[in-house]
Design an enzyme around this catalytic site. Structure first.
Site, PDB file in Angstrom:
ATOM      1  N   ASP A   1       0.778  -1.256   0.060  1.00  0.00           N
ATOM      2  CA  ASP A   1       0.191   0.115   0.086  1.00  0.00           C
ATOM      3  C   ASP A   1       1.074   1.230   0.054  1.00  0.00           C
ATOM      4  O   ASP A   1       2.325   1.221   0.645  1.00  0.00           O
ATOM      5  CB  ASP A   1      -1.055   0.134   0.846  1.00  0.00           C
ATOM      6  CG  ASP A   1      -2.018  -0.716   1.329  1.00  0.00           C
ATOM      7  OD1 ASP A   1      -2.261  -0.770   0.442  1.00  0.00           O
ATOM      8  OD2 ASP A   1      -2.991  -0.696   1.793  1.00  0.00           O
TER       9      ASP A   1
ATOM     10  N   LYS B   1      -3.876   3.738  -3.480  1.00  0.00           N
ATOM     11  CA  LYS B   1      -4.772   3.548  -1.865  1.00  0.00           C
ATOM     12  C   LYS B   1      -3.795   5.450  -1.627  1.00  0.00           C
ATOM     13  O   LYS B   1      -4.287   4.704  -0.869  1.00  0.00           O
ATOM     14  CB  LYS B   1      -5.138   3.157  -1.271  1.00  0.00           C
ATOM     15  CG  LYS B   1      -5.487   1.716  -1.634  1.00  0.00           C
ATOM     16  CD  LYS B   1      -6.606   0.773  -0.415  1.00  0.00           C
ATOM     17  CE  LYS B   1      -7.790   0.737  -1.002  1.00  0.00           C
ATOM     18  NZ  LYS B   1      -9.026  -0.410   0.528  1.00  0.00           N
TER      19      LYS B   1
ATOM     20  N   MET C   1      -8.112   9.441   9.456  1.00  0.00           N
ATOM     21  CA  MET C   1      -8.541   9.856   8.167  1.00  0.00           C
ATOM     22  C   MET C   1      -9.584  10.925   8.777  1.00  0.00           C
ATOM     23  O   MET C   1     -10.383  11.253   8.378  1.00  0.00           O
ATOM     24  CB  MET C   1      -9.531   8.271   8.074  1.00  0.00           C
ATOM     25  CG  MET C   1      -8.588   7.523   7.802  1.00  0.00           C
ATOM     26  SD  MET C   1      -9.536   6.285   6.759  1.00  0.00           S
ATOM     27  CE  MET C   1     -10.293   5.162   7.982  1.00  0.00           C
TER      28      MET C   1
HETATM   29  N1  SAH Z   1      -4.475  -0.037   9.211  1.00  0.00           N
HETATM   30  C1  SAH Z   1      -3.637   1.908   9.760  1.00  0.00           C
HETATM   31  C2  SAH Z   1      -5.169   2.648   9.058  1.00  0.00           C
HETATM   32  C3  SAH Z   1      -4.703   2.690   7.869  1.00  0.00           C
HETATM   33  S1  SAH Z   1      -6.384   3.995   7.805  1.00  0.00           S
HETATM   34  C4  SAH Z   1      -3.239   1.847  10.803  1.00  0.00           C
HETATM   35  O1  SAH Z   1      -2.838   0.541  11.224  1.00  0.00           O
HETATM   36  O2  SAH Z   1      -1.990   2.581  11.005  1.00  0.00           O
HETATM   37  C5  SAH Z   1      -5.508   5.326   7.110  1.00  0.00           C
HETATM   38  C6  SAH Z   1      -5.329   6.486   8.475  1.00  0.00           C
HETATM   39  O3  SAH Z   1      -4.600   6.319   8.318  1.00  0.00           O
HETATM   40  C7  SAH Z   1      -4.504   7.461   7.829  1.00  0.00           C
HETATM   41  O4  SAH Z   1      -5.663   8.585   7.379  1.00  0.00           O
HETATM   42  C8  SAH Z   1      -4.048   8.180   8.645  1.00  0.00           C
HETATM   43  O5  SAH Z   1      -5.103   9.029   9.458  1.00  0.00           O
HETATM   44  C9  SAH Z   1      -3.886   7.506   9.616  1.00  0.00           C
HETATM   45  N2  SAH Z   1      -1.980   6.824   9.561  1.00  0.00           N
HETATM   46  C10 SAH Z   1      -1.110   5.806   8.817  1.00  0.00           C
HETATM   47  N3  SAH Z   1      -0.313   5.979   8.985  1.00  0.00           N
HETATM   48  C11 SAH Z   1       0.155   7.300   9.392  1.00  0.00           C
HETATM   49  C12 SAH Z   1       1.586   7.912   9.406  1.00  0.00           C
HETATM   50  N4  SAH Z   1       2.485   7.409   9.398  1.00  0.00           N
HETATM   51  N5  SAH Z   1       1.255   8.729  10.497  1.00  0.00           N
HETATM   52  C13 SAH Z   1       0.176   9.368  10.684  1.00  0.00           C
HETATM   53  N6  SAH Z   1      -1.080   9.440   9.868  1.00  0.00           N
HETATM   54  C14 SAH Z   1      -1.484   7.850   9.421  1.00  0.00           C
END
Ligand code: SAH
Length: 534
Positions: free
Chosen positions: A50, A72, A188
């Site tokens: 991803d 994505k 998000m």
């Molecule tokens: N499965 C992922 C989340 C996916 S949803 C997890 O466990 O982190 C996608 C959202 O995750 C993004 O819109 C943001 O809000 C958050 N996100 C993922 N990686 C991030 C990062 N390195 N820094 C800040 N927000 C992050």
């Protein structure tokens, strides 16, 4: 690693059934991948990854594996639809392959991991799930916010802010959440932030409640912003913060000023370009990243074998007739020993010959071959080596110099002037890489690069060839305010030939000293291994 026989077996469909591993890639910092995740990447035959999974993790994947970017990007174009991804996983697994589905953070926290698994289950495909460090945890840790704290909160809720605000019945009960959990972490939530903060305040959460917004948490691009429920939406707009970012709401945010370790590292937020061969870049990149720098690797040189080694082959059986063997680069050592081995000789062939290295890096590689250099100059340059040897007296002595085809002529010329007999044998070539300089040009013209590093004259020549500027003034304009760092005086002189001034140059010409000079340029001193600071 799998060998060609086993991959042939896959193609013929005779391999046992494939399997899909849904693996959490962690939040961004490649060090936060689990050991299990790494082990599976090392065995993968197909990797579907991803936008949020750090592409650096792909370095663990065997070369012959199939890599598929599933895209994505929040709000942007999706490279594949969710159905498309599900189909891919099923197809590759049914073809008997070991498939790793690599997802940002934890696959089961807002990662649609559940949906992908259901599809696999329906299709009868075998699967396993490996959890990952979720971004909420990383965002809190890497901004110095303890997500729970005995004095402030005993509960934390992970919430999605992605819901359509026009939706009549929200699945999220903001009223209950507002007072129901001490810390709220909203994934998000950037687009709907004004609406979310409003709902929380209407439900009774104080407008003064501290809030942190963290973008690209745990990566060198991390950006964090602190405000309150009342102010944060406007601050986010002002600062132009876009996804991916998390919102952390709660009293624990105020503890950050005490524990903000990640952003306090000396080179945090500095974009540094490393122009070296891909193999050598890693040492410089590792040291810079350890101090927080955001590195762009821009390999400008490819090291290649010579087509013809006859000059060296003639010299090898007569090694004992040389008084000195001089090494002016780590690569010269590697290629020399490779030929020595091919000639079915070993380090005993060097027994009667004194060996000099231009600097500590070259001496270090010699040591890997079991040879301790007899001689090291004080100045780690070809000229420094020549001067130091001449001081000892070189007249009438025989020198063998295995070196780069394009190596500077200063050392051999000086030695010859002083009456030495030289045999120069090229053992490798420095070729400009074929990759285009587009990314570097683009970043430079946006003023996004803080430091451009050069570790040899050939990196200067090749980098500037890549940048393809018409003349010195166009080049200076492109470089703009970018600081130029050179490992030593020879490299700086080559820069000067292009009309470019060097701003950062260490006194000792090693990678560690270059890193130290860059750090002290930004007002931080890092101790030398022996504890002194200069
Ligand atoms: N499965 C992922 C989340 C996916 S949803 C997890 O466990 O982190 C996608 C959202 O995750 C993004 O819109 C943001 O809000 C958050 N996100 C993922 N990686 C991030 C990062 N390195 N820094 C800040 N927000 C992050």
């Amino acid at each position: 690693m799998h060998n060609s026989t086993s991959s042939q077996a896959h193609d013929m469909g005779s391999h046992a059934a494939g399997k899909v591993y849904l693996v959490g890639a962690g939040p961004g910092d490649p060090g936060l991948l689990t050991l299990r995740g790494k082990e599976l990447l090392q065995r993968a035959e197909v990797v579907v990854y991803d936008y949020l999974a750090n592409p650096k993790l792909l370095r663990y994947v065997p070369k012959e594996a199939i890599l598929i970017y599933a895209g994505k990007k929040g709000g942007g174009l999706h490279a594949y639809t969710q159905e498309g991804i599900n189909k891919l996983l099923v197809e590759h697994a049914k073809a008997g392959r070991l498939v790793v589905r690599l997802k940002g953070g934890d696959p089961f926290i807002f990662g649609r991991g559940g949906e992908e698994i259901e599809e696999l289950a329906v299709e009868g495909v075998d699967f396993e799930v490996v959890p990952g460090v979720t971004s909420a945890s990383a965002a809190a840790t890497y901004t110095g916010i303890p997500i729970t704290h005995r004095e402030y909160t005993a509960s934390v809720a992970f919430v999605t802010g992605h819901e359509d605000p026009e939706k009549k019945f929200s699945a999220i009960n903001w009223e209950k959440l507002a007072g129901g959990a001490g810390t709220l972490v909203i994934y998000m939530g950037i687009k709907n932030l004004p609406d979310i903060t409003k709902k929380l305040m209407e439900a009774g959460r104080a407008p003064e409640t501290p809030v942190a917004v963290v973008r690209w948490a745990s990566t060198p691009k991390q950006k964090s912003l602190i405000g309150t429920l009342g102010t944060i939406s406007d601050l986010v707009v002002e600062a132009g913060i876009r996804p991916p970012a998390l919102v952390i709401v709660g009293e624990v945010v105020q503890l950050r000023h005490r524990i903000n370790w990640f952003e306090r590292r000396p080179l945090f937020g500095k974009r540094v370009v490393v122009t070296r061969t891909r193999v050598q870049a890693s040492e410089l990149v590792n040291q810079l990243e350890e101090l927080g720098a955001d590195c762009l690797e821009c390999p400008t040189i490819d090291i290649q074998e010579m087509d013809d080694y006859s000059a060296l082959e003639q010299a090898l059986p007569q090694l004992s007739t040389y008084d000195w063997l001089l090494f002016t680069s780590p690569n010269a050592v590697h290629y020399f020993f490779r030929r020595l081995q091919l000639a079915q000789l070993d380090s005993r062939a060097l027994a009667g010959t004194r060996i000099a290295a231009v600097g500590t890096a070259t001496a270090g590689i010699l040591a890997q071959y079991g040879i301790y250099a007899d001689f090291l100059p004080e100045q780690f340059t070809g000229e420094g080596l020549a001067d130091a040897l001449i001081k000892q007296g070189v007249a009438g002595q025989r020198f063998l110099l295995p070196q780069a085809l394009e190596a500077s002529k200063v050392l051999p010329e000086k030695l010859a002037e002083s009456g030495a007999h030289l045999t120069i044998v090229p053992v490798y070539k420095n070729l400009p890489t074929v990759s285009s300089g587009e990314e570097l040009r683009d970043e430079l013209s946006r003023g996004a690069v803080d430091v451009l590093t050069f570790t040899s004259s050939s990196t200067v020549r090749n980098c500037f060839a890549l940048l393809a500027c018409q003349d010195a003034s166009a080049l200076r304009q492109l470089l703009g305010k970018t600081r130029i760092a050179a490992i030593g005086p020879v490299t700086a002189a080559t820069l000067q030939d292009y009309g470019i001034t060097t701003h950062i140059q260490p006194q000792q010409h090693t990678i560690a000293d270059l890193v130290r000079a860059i750090t002290s340029h930004y007002g931080h001193d890092i101790p030398r291994p022996n504890g002194s600071f200069s």
